[in-house]
Design a protein around this motif. Structure first.
Motif, PDB file in Angstrom:
ATOM      1  N   LEU A  77       5.122  -3.287   5.916  1.00 13.25           N
ATOM      2  CA  LEU A  77       4.045  -2.325   6.147  1.00 13.25           C
ATOM      3  C   LEU A  77       3.775  -1.522   4.883  1.00 13.25           C
ATOM      4  O   LEU A  77       2.611  -1.259   4.542  1.00 13.25           O
ATOM      5  CB  LEU A  77       4.426  -1.396   7.296  1.00 13.25           C
ATOM      6  N   GLY A  78       4.832  -1.139   4.159  1.00 16.96           N
ATOM      7  CA  GLY A  78       4.644  -0.410   2.906  1.00 16.96           C
ATOM      8  C   GLY A  78       3.863  -1.217   1.891  1.00 16.96           C
ATOM      9  O   GLY A  78       2.990  -0.693   1.194  1.00 16.96           O
ATOM     10  N   GLY A  79       4.134  -2.528   1.827  1.00 18.82           N
ATOM     11  CA  GLY A  79       3.369  -3.385   0.925  1.00 18.82           C
ATOM     12  C   GLY A  79       1.906  -3.478   1.319  1.00 18.82           C
ATOM     13  O   GLY A  79       1.014  -3.436   0.467  1.00 18.82           O
ATOM     14  N   ARG A  80       1.632  -3.594   2.620  1.00 15.28           N
ATOM     15  CA  ARG A  80       0.244  -3.679   3.088  1.00 15.28           C
ATOM     16  C   ARG A  80      -0.521  -2.384   2.804  1.00 15.28           C
ATOM     17  O   ARG A  80      -1.678  -2.410   2.382  1.00 15.28           O
ATOM     18  CB  ARG A  80       0.235  -3.992   4.591  1.00 15.28           C
ATOM     19  N   LEU A  81       0.140  -1.249   3.026  1.00 18.96           N
ATOM     20  CA  LEU A  81      -0.534   0.033   2.779  1.00 18.96           C
ATOM     21  C   LEU A  81      -0.839   0.210   1.297  1.00 18.96           C
ATOM     22  O   LEU A  81      -1.880   0.768   0.934  1.00 18.96           O
ATOM     23  CB  LEU A  81       0.341   1.179   3.289  1.00 18.96           C
ATOM     24  N   GLY A  82       0.054  -0.263   0.426  1.00 18.03           N
ATOM     25  CA  GLY A  82      -0.220  -0.200  -1.006  1.00 18.03           C
ATOM     26  C   GLY A  82      -1.398  -1.062  -1.388  1.00 18.03           C
ATOM     27  O   GLY A  82      -2.243  -0.670  -2.204  1.00 18.03           O
ATOM     28  N   ASP A  83      -1.492  -2.275  -0.816  1.00 22.54           N
ATOM     29  CA  ASP A  83      -2.651  -3.135  -1.053  1.00 22.54           C
ATOM     30  C   ASP A  83      -3.947  -2.437  -0.630  1.00 22.54           C
ATOM     31  O   ASP A  83      -4.987  -2.576  -1.264  1.00 22.54           O
ATOM     32  CB  ASP A  83      -2.512  -4.441  -0.255  1.00 22.54           C
ATOM     33  N   LEU A  84      -3.864  -1.689   0.459  1.00 23.74           N
ATOM     34  CA  LEU A  84      -5.052  -1.090   1.071  1.00 23.74           C
ATOM     35  C   LEU A  84      -5.498   0.178   0.352  1.00 23.74           C
ATOM     36  O   LEU A  84      -6.676   0.346   0.030  1.00 23.74           O
ATOM     37  CB  LEU A  84      -4.760  -0.784   2.538  1.00 23.74           C
ATOM     38  N   PHE A  85      -4.557   1.078   0.068  1.00 24.63           N
ATOM     39  CA  PHE A  85      -4.916   2.400  -0.437  1.00 24.63           C
ATOM     40  C   PHE A  85      -4.607   2.606  -1.918  1.00 24.63           C
ATOM     41  O   PHE A  85      -4.976   3.634  -2.485  1.00 24.63           O
ATOM     42  CB  PHE A  85      -4.191   3.484   0.375  1.00 24.63           C
ATOM     43  N   GLY A  86      -3.936   1.670  -2.550  1.00 20.06           N
ATOM     44  CA  GLY A  86      -3.600   1.822  -3.963  1.00 20.06           C
ATOM     45  C   GLY A  86      -2.099   1.863  -4.161  1.00 20.06           C
ATOM     46  O   GLY A  86      -1.404   2.687  -3.557  1.00 20.06           O
ATOM     47  N   ARG A  87      -1.611   0.953  -5.002  1.00 18.57           N
ATOM     48  CA  ARG A  87      -0.155   0.829  -5.164  1.00 18.57           C
ATOM     49  C   ARG A  87       0.449   1.977  -5.956  1.00 18.57           C
ATOM     50  O   ARG A  87       1.552   2.444  -5.651  1.00 18.57           O
ATOM     51  CB  ARG A  87       0.149  -0.519  -5.820  1.00 18.57           C
ATOM     52  N   ARG A  88      -0.268   2.441  -6.948  1.00 15.99           N
ATOM     53  CA  ARG A  88       0.241   3.577  -7.722  1.00 15.99           C
ATOM     54  C   ARG A  88       0.360   4.809  -6.829  1.00 15.99           C
ATOM     55  O   ARG A  88       1.347   5.554  -6.886  1.00 15.99           O
ATOM     56  CB  ARG A  88      -0.695   3.861  -8.892  1.00 15.99           C
ATOM     57  N   PRO A 130       7.907  -1.889  -2.415  1.00 17.82           N
ATOM     58  CA  PRO A 130       6.951  -3.012  -2.478  1.00 17.82           C
ATOM     59  C   PRO A 130       5.897  -2.845  -3.569  1.00 17.82           C
ATOM     60  O   PRO A 130       5.363  -3.830  -4.078  1.00 17.82           O
ATOM     61  CB  PRO A 130       6.304  -3.005  -1.085  1.00 17.82           C
ATOM     62  N   GLN A 131       5.617  -1.595  -3.937  1.00 15.77           N
ATOM     63  CA  GLN A 131       4.598  -1.366  -4.959  1.00 15.77           C
ATOM     64  C   GLN A 131       5.067  -1.821  -6.339  1.00 15.77           C
ATOM     65  O   GLN A 131       4.249  -2.116  -7.220  1.00 15.77           O
ATOM     66  CB  GLN A 131       4.215   0.125  -5.009  1.00 15.77           C
ATOM     67  N   VAL A 132       6.383  -1.871  -6.532  1.00 16.64           N
ATOM     68  CA  VAL A 132       6.933  -2.302  -7.826  1.00 16.64           C
ATOM     69  C   VAL A 132       6.563  -3.758  -8.092  1.00 16.64           C
ATOM     70  O   VAL A 132       5.960  -4.100  -9.122  1.00 16.64           O
ATOM     71  CB  VAL A 132       8.457  -2.109  -7.847  1.00 16.64           C
ATOM     72  N   LEU A 133       6.913  -4.627  -7.164  1.00 23.63           N
ATOM     73  CA  LEU A 133       6.617  -6.047  -7.332  1.00 23.63           C
ATOM     74  C   LEU A 133       5.120  -6.307  -7.358  1.00 23.63           C
ATOM     75  O   LEU A 133       4.631  -7.118  -8.152  1.00 23.63           O
ATOM     76  CB  LEU A 133       7.262  -6.845  -6.202  1.00 23.63           C
ATOM     77  N   ALA A 134       4.371  -5.626  -6.488  1.00 25.30           N
ATOM     78  CA  ALA A 134       2.924  -5.833  -6.449  1.00 25.30           C
ATOM     79  C   ALA A 134       2.266  -5.399  -7.754  1.00 25.30           C
ATOM     80  O   ALA A 134       1.338  -6.051  -8.243  1.00 25.30           O
ATOM     81  CB  ALA A 134       2.323  -5.072  -5.268  1.00 25.30           C
ATOM     82  N   ARG A 206      -4.889  -2.444  -6.578  1.00 27.37           N
ATOM     83  CA  ARG A 206      -4.988  -2.624  -5.135  1.00 27.37           C
ATOM     84  C   ARG A 206      -5.643  -3.966  -4.867  1.00 27.37           C
ATOM     85  O   ARG A 206      -6.207  -4.584  -5.773  1.00 27.37           O
ATOM     86  CB  ARG A 206      -5.794  -1.496  -4.481  1.00 27.37           C
ATOM     87  N   SER A 207      -5.552  -4.416  -3.643  1.00 30.33           N
ATOM     88  CA  SER A 207      -6.204  -5.667  -3.273  1.00 30.33           C
ATOM     89  C   SER A 207      -7.717  -5.502  -3.347  1.00 30.33           C
ATOM     90  O   SER A 207      -8.263  -4.475  -2.935  1.00 30.33           O
ATOM     91  CB  SER A 207      -5.784  -6.077  -1.864  1.00 30.33           C
ATOM     92  N   GLN A 208      -8.413  -6.503  -3.900  1.00 28.87           N
ATOM     93  CA  GLN A 208      -9.875  -6.452  -3.979  1.00 28.87           C
ATOM     94  C   GLN A 208     -10.518  -6.610  -2.611  1.00 28.87           C
ATOM     95  O   GLN A 208     -11.663  -6.208  -2.401  1.00 28.87           O
ATOM     96  CB  GLN A 208     -10.373  -7.558  -4.913  1.00 28.87           C
ATOM     97  N   ALA A 409      -4.037 -10.845  -4.994  1.00 31.09           N
ATOM     98  CA  ALA A 409      -4.590 -10.099  -3.860  1.00 31.09           C
ATOM     99  C   ALA A 409      -3.570  -9.903  -2.753  1.00 31.09           C
ATOM    100  O   ALA A 409      -3.669  -8.963  -1.958  1.00 31.09           O
ATOM    101  CB  ALA A 409      -5.817 -10.826  -3.312  1.00 31.09           C
ATOM    102  N   ARG A 410      -2.582 -10.800  -2.684  1.00 33.97           N
ATOM    103  CA  ARG A 410      -1.552 -10.691  -1.648  1.00 33.97           C
ATOM    104  C   ARG A 410      -0.204 -10.304  -2.239  1.00 33.97           C
ATOM    105  O   ARG A 410       0.833 -10.540  -1.633  1.00 33.97           O
ATOM    106  CB  ARG A 410      -1.425 -12.012  -0.883  1.00 33.97           C
ATOM    107  N   ALA A 411      -0.236  -9.689  -3.416  1.00 31.75           N
ATOM    108  CA  ALA A 411       1.014  -9.357  -4.096  1.00 31.75           C
ATOM    109  C   ALA A 411       1.857  -8.385  -3.278  1.00 31.75           C
ATOM    110  O   ALA A 411       3.082  -8.525  -3.182  1.00 31.75           O
ATOM    111  CB  ALA A 411       0.721  -8.767  -5.472  1.00 31.75           C
ATOM    112  N   GLY A 412       1.209  -7.383  -2.668  1.00 31.36           N
ATOM    113  CA  GLY A 412       1.949  -6.410  -1.880  1.00 31.36           C
ATOM    114  C   GLY A 412       2.594  -7.038  -0.666  1.00 31.36           C
ATOM    115  O   GLY A 412       3.756  -6.763  -0.334  1.00 31.36           O
ATOM    116  N   VAL A 413       1.844  -7.906   0.025  1.00 31.82           N
ATOM    117  CA  VAL A 413       2.375  -8.582   1.205  1.00 31.82           C
ATOM    118  C   VAL A 413       3.531  -9.503   0.810  1.00 31.82           C
ATOM    119  O   VAL A 413       4.592  -9.501   1.434  1.00 31.82           O
ATOM    120  CB  VAL A 413       1.271  -9.389   1.920  1.00 31.82           C
ATOM    121  N   GLY A 414       3.328 -10.290  -0.253  1.00 31.90           N
ATOM    122  CA  GLY A 414       4.376 -11.210  -0.684  1.00 31.90           C
ATOM    123  C   GLY A 414       5.636 -10.488  -1.114  1.00 31.90           C
ATOM    124  O   GLY A 414       6.753 -10.883  -0.760  1.00 31.90           O
ATOM    125  N   GLY A 415       5.464  -9.409  -1.892  1.00 35.40           N
ATOM    126  CA  GLY A 415       6.625  -8.631  -2.311  1.00 35.40           C
ATOM    127  C   GLY A 415       7.331  -8.005  -1.124  1.00 35.40           C
ATOM    128  O   GLY A 415       8.565  -7.967  -1.064  1.00 35.40           O
TER     129      GLY A 415
END
Length: 476
Positions: A77-88, A130-134, A206-208, A409-415
């Motif tokens: 979930l943390g990876g998905r939220l980073g993709d959605l709202f911004g990993r930084r 998760p934001q580190v790997l993404a 973030r994910s496009q 685009a799926r870096a957060g989910v994969g990580g």
């Protein structure tokens, strides 16, 4: 007309892709180290915590398990939220929350307050890691990405060993009379430094094409992991009451429900929490299968050796922690050579690493048989150093393999999927090998319990070595 056209083209040209510089990479690796250090840092502090807070063995296991379970359940979930709202943004928020919850752990007045703070600390870690790997996947490419992933693997492995060493040193140092509390309070100044560096050096990615949160998948994944991890971590200390068996019976049902819900969402063209289509990637699928026995053996060994050295060999926190220093030093040095070795020999480096680790664990078994109870740095040095070298040739490379084909685009989910698998396996290692060891001690004694557990780990190393033969020969 030409000038106007040129101007228009200039205005509409896409922005340069984000680039993760050296300082930014150091900062995200610092963020990766903190959660892993804190998973292991309490191992040598548990006896002191138990005496100071008058905590039972079951509650002390919750200090470890509460953190690990919350961390594992919320990572995807943390990876998905980073993709959605911004990993930084999520990295900064997760790191700040990690600092606050570390402070709460360090100031906890009771054992149950400490357990609650540790659960919250695990949730903060799940937002940050998760934001580190993404970020690495999205803001690096080519040789720079290979180097960054190699450093990530080195950081992860070193953090798991260094956490236990640092815990022993801090408890014994008793800084300003803080005792065990310093193992948590030390995070606060580190987090402040990390936040300052992250605000300056970590680019926003973030994910496009972000997808909404998959609520059913999130709930079912949480139920699945809780149904497995909670009874396994608490069952032995609680005496295996009925609820533990009922929970384990729920696990396969929840896992099946999660898979079918995620597959349905994937087929409808949506992006579920854990897309089953990701597992079509051979590199990810086979890497994840291999990381499970590796992580179970790693965390189980770290827990068991901490207990054996303190309760059985009579060592204090510092000698018990420093006994693993050779493993940490050798792991770090050898892991830095990993990228060059992989470029030359491919993923067969992982197989060689498994064979070397097996030799190291066998040497540790011999040390336990010959020298018990006089185990210390000198007796454990050959086995710990050789095992550390073998682990260093496996873990960083496996991380690279798992993430190699995942699109940015799926870096957060994969990580998130990778770290969830690793974290769940780390928790399982303490639950399974740790429980085996503690169950054997009353009837067979500490030495035989240690030797038996190490032999079980050796079987796990043999399994990971065999599985490594199925990895892709090269990393894309």
């Amino acid at each position: 007309m030409t000038e106007t056209g040129t101007l228009t083209t200039s205005v509409r040209s896409p922005a340069a892709p984000p680039v993760l510089g050296g300082l930014g990479l150091f900062t995200v690796l610092l963020g990766a180290a903190l959660p892993l250090i804190d998973f292991f840092i309490v191992n040598v502090a548990l006896p002191t915590i138990g005496r100071d807070l008058n905590a039972s063995e079951a509650v002390l296991e919750l200090v470890v398990a509460g953190y690990g379970v919350a961390y594992a359940v919320l990572l995807v979930l943390g990876g998905r939220l980073g993709d959605l709202f911004g990993r930084r943004q999520f990295f900064l928020g997760g790191m700040a929350a990690f600092g606050l919850t570390s402070l709460a752990c360090g100031l906890a007045p009771t054992a149950w307050t400490l357990v609650a703070a540790r659960v919250a600390q695990g949730a903060a870690s799940a937002a940050m890691l998760p934001q580190v790997l993404a970020t690495i996947q999205s803001a690096t490419s080519g040789p720079r990405r290979a180097k960054a992933m190699g450093l990530y693997g080195a950081t992860a492995g070193l953090s798991m060993v260094a956490g236990q060493i640092l815990g022993g040193v801090l408890v014994a140092a008793d800084i300003a009379g803080t005792g065990w509390r310093s193992v948590f309070l030390v995070n606060v100044p580190v987090v402040i430094l990390g936040l300052i560096l992250a605000a300056r050096a970590v680019p926003e990615t973030r994910s496009q094409h972000p997808e909404p949160i998959d609520a059913p998948g999130t709930v079912l994944l949480a139920v699945t992991l809780l149904a497995l991890l909670v009874p396994l971590t608490e069952g032995r200390a609680a005496g295996w009451p009925l609820w533990t068996w009922l929970s384990l019976a729920v696990f396969p049902l929840a896992a099946a429900a999660f898979y079918f819900v995620e597959r349905r969402e994937d087929r409808r063209g949506r992006t579920p929490l854990v897309p089953p289509s990701l597992f079509a990637l051979t590199s990810l699928r086979r890497g994840l299968v291999m990381i499970v026995p590796f992580s179970i053996g790693f965390s189980g060994f770290m827990f068991v050796i901490a207990v054996a050295l303190q309760r059985g060999a009579g060592l204090g926190p510092v000698p018990a922690g420093l006994a693993l220093a050779p493993m940490a030093v050798v792991f770090f040095v050898v892991s830095l050579c990993g990228p060059r070795l992989v470029a030359r020999y491919g993923t067969r480096v992982v197989t060689v690493g498994g064979l070397i680790q097996a030799v190291g664990v066998a040497l540790l078994v011999l040390a336990a048989l010959r020298s018990w109870p006089d185990l210390g740095v000198r007796e454990l040095l050959p086995g710990a150093a050789v095992a550390g070298a073998g682990q260093a040739l496996q873990l960083p490379v496996i991380f690279r393999i798992i993430l190699s084909e995942i699109p940015p685009a799926r870096a957060g989910v994969g990580g998130g999927v990778m770290v969830t698998t690793q974290q769940s396996a780390l928790a399982l290692g303490v639950a399974t090998l740790g429980s085996l060891f503690l169950a054997l001690v009353p009837g067979h004694g500490m030495q035989d319990a240690l030797v038996t557990t190490l032999l079980v780990q050796l079987a796990g190393v043999a399994l990971t070595t065999a599985l490594s033969l199925r990895l892709p020969r090269t990393i894309s």
